[in-house]
Write a protein that holds these residues in place. Sequence first.
Motif, PDB file in Angstrom:
ATOM      1  N   ALA A  86       0.815  -1.220   0.000  1.00 16.91           N
ATOM      2  CA  ALA A  86       0.000   0.000   0.000  1.00 16.91           C
ATOM      3  C   ALA A  86       0.850   1.271   0.000  1.00 16.91           C
ATOM      4  O   ALA A  86       0.541   2.239   0.683  1.00 16.91           O
ATOM      5  CB  ALA A  86      -0.950   0.000   1.191  1.00 16.91           C
ATOM      6  N   ASN A  87       1.917   1.248  -0.762  1.00 19.00           N
ATOM      7  CA  ASN A  87       2.732   2.451  -0.914  1.00 19.00           C
ATOM      8  C   ASN A  87       2.377   3.130  -2.235  1.00 19.00           C
ATOM      9  O   ASN A  87       1.990   2.475  -3.203  1.00 19.00           O
ATOM     10  CB  ASN A  87       4.217   2.092  -0.877  1.00 19.00           C
ATOM     11  CG  ASN A  87       4.632   1.584   0.494  1.00 19.00           C
ATOM     12  OD1 ASN A  87       4.589   2.332   1.467  1.00 19.00           O
ATOM     13  ND2 ASN A  87       4.989   0.315   0.588  1.00 19.00           N
ATOM     14  N   MET A  88       2.507   4.424  -2.263  1.00 20.82           N
ATOM     15  CA  MET A  88       2.134   5.207  -3.435  1.00 20.82           C
ATOM     16  C   MET A  88       3.334   6.046  -3.864  1.00 20.82           C
ATOM     17  O   MET A  88       3.870   6.815  -3.062  1.00 20.82           O
ATOM     18  CB  MET A  88       0.970   6.123  -3.041  1.00 20.82           C
ATOM     19  CG  MET A  88       0.576   7.128  -4.089  1.00 20.82           C
ATOM     20  SD  MET A  88      -0.446   6.358  -5.342  1.00 20.82           S
ATOM     21  CE  MET A  88      -0.451   7.606  -6.604  1.00 20.82           C
ATOM     22  N   LEU A  89       3.766   5.861  -5.109  1.00 20.94           N
ATOM     23  CA  LEU A  89       4.894   6.645  -5.623  1.00 20.94           C
ATOM     24  C   LEU A  89       4.396   7.470  -6.796  1.00 20.94           C
ATOM     25  O   LEU A  89       3.870   6.918  -7.768  1.00 20.94           O
ATOM     26  CB  LEU A  89       6.023   5.727  -6.100  1.00 20.94           C
ATOM     27  CG  LEU A  89       6.497   4.623  -5.145  1.00 20.94           C
ATOM     28  CD1 LEU A  89       7.644   3.860  -5.768  1.00 20.94           C
ATOM     29  CD2 LEU A  89       6.934   5.204  -3.816  1.00 20.94           C
ATOM     30  N   THR A  90       4.581   8.752  -6.727  1.00 27.69           N
ATOM     31  CA  THR A  90       4.112   9.583  -7.829  1.00 27.69           C
ATOM     32  C   THR A  90       5.052  10.767  -8.079  1.00 27.69           C
ATOM     33  O   THR A  90       5.597  11.342  -7.151  1.00 27.69           O
ATOM     34  CB  THR A  90       2.642  10.018  -7.578  1.00 27.69           C
ATOM     35  OG1 THR A  90       2.211  10.815  -8.667  1.00 27.69           O
ATOM     36  CG2 THR A  90       2.474  10.800  -6.309  1.00 27.69           C
TER      37      THR A  90
END
Length: 478
Positions: A277-281
Amino acid sequence: MVIEKAMLVKLLVEFIYVTVLVVGYGESSYSRVSGHHHHLNKRMASIKAAYVLRNGVAPTPPALINSCTHHVSDYGGDPTGRSDSTEALEQAIFDAFRSPVDGNHMINGVANFGGSEVHLDGGTYKITRPLRLPDTGGGNIMIHGGSIRASEDFPADGYLIELRASSSNRLSYEYITLKDLMIDSNFRGGGIAIINSLRTTIDNCYISHFMTNGILIQDGHETFIRNSFIGQYINVGSDHREKGFSGTGINIMGNDNVVTDVVIFSASIGVLISGQANMLTGIHCYNKATALGGTGIYVRAPGLTQSRISNCYFDFTGIVAEDPVQLHITGSFFLGNAFILIKSLKGVMSGVTIVDNMFSGDYTGVQIVQLDQSNEPFRNVDQVVVDRNNVRGMVVKSTVGRGSVWRNGTSWTVDFSKLLLFANLIKNVQYTLQSGASASFPNHVLRNVSENRVTVETDVAVSATLHVSVDQSMVGYI
Ligand SMILES: *[C@@H]1O[C@H](CO)[C@@H](O)[C@H](O)[C@H]1NC(C)=O
Ligand SMILES: *[C@@H]1O[C@H](CO)[C@@H](O)[C@H](O)[C@H]1NC(C)=O
């Protein structure tokens, strides 16, 4: 008495300065539990002395102020970075963790320090050991505004700033903000370690010269890394040292973290993820080219990935994912033959979407998505969608295909073997046999879909075009 004009102006300016300071301090009394701030007393005493010197009378002594901002220079830190400032920083941090807001706790009894700050005031401070936040834990504290550099003998396994309580596995820190900091690990150890912490922010930091990790996140939740620059060697690409770049820019060994608008300009691995549940943007990776052994983002979360990579820029370095289960890659730009490699450990690939990206290469035949099945073939493939990517100078791979072929005869074959990602995995076919010129109505049948080649046959010869669409991404197993 003749006073030179310049002197008069100087005196006036100093008087205003002192007055502003005194008034400023006088008005900024926070209603907080008091602590002993000897450095402030010192500062007030010197202001008072200067005032007396210039005006002949002592002002009404201002009330003892408990400022919530702890200036490292007031603790004897050397802002030129020449001598060791470890103790000054430690003391400033210690004092920031000293006066909790009464009866106002954060998570799990983490004390709320009301927004107290450790301010570097634009100084550069050299340290010889990690700045470890107090074991007692705490929250609502900011460290900001300057540079911290490791000494030549800084421990190789340390980090310049450590949110690492030695005691337990419980969350020890909440809402700690590290902001506007230049962190120079001096090729000793790492930059920042965030362990068992909740809601930490790293904002506008420049982290360089690390040997292990620029930032390590371990356990805890919800670390936000944003608007930051991370690189082992300071360079702008095409650097002769690139082959030797090592270390990891951001190592995420936890869940629910967000990395936004970050450039990683040097490291063997840009971002390594082994949690969910990690978000990279908005990450720009040009840390180390794939051709030299580097990886932009490495997703290593066997069992369950559940991470999203969006709107990133992969600049000669790509993505590697091992046995991904729920991974979303979208809106990203892959330049210089950068590609996505899916590695099989146990042959699992499930719930993976790679859509709406742009790929650009040098026409040497590099595929945009590749499978490494050297350990184990992918046997458990389910809901994998690779589609709608636009590609220039590289080889398109996809899990859906559309094609047409004209023939005058009894057999038509559309070959999708170059396009489709999986070697032999068409799960759904739709076809139309178009024959406008023929007077007859032939019987036709879908005869074969193996090896990603779709064959349709008729009972009589006819001039016709076969239109086919195939899909490898339907729910199900091989
Ligand atoms: C298709 O082949 C048949 C026989 O081989 C021939 O008579 C016919 O003219 C061909 N039709 C087209 C459109 O080429
Ligand atoms: C389908 O095609 C494969 C080769 O692509 C062949 O080995 C197989 O015999 C074919 N099956 C049928 C029923 O024609």
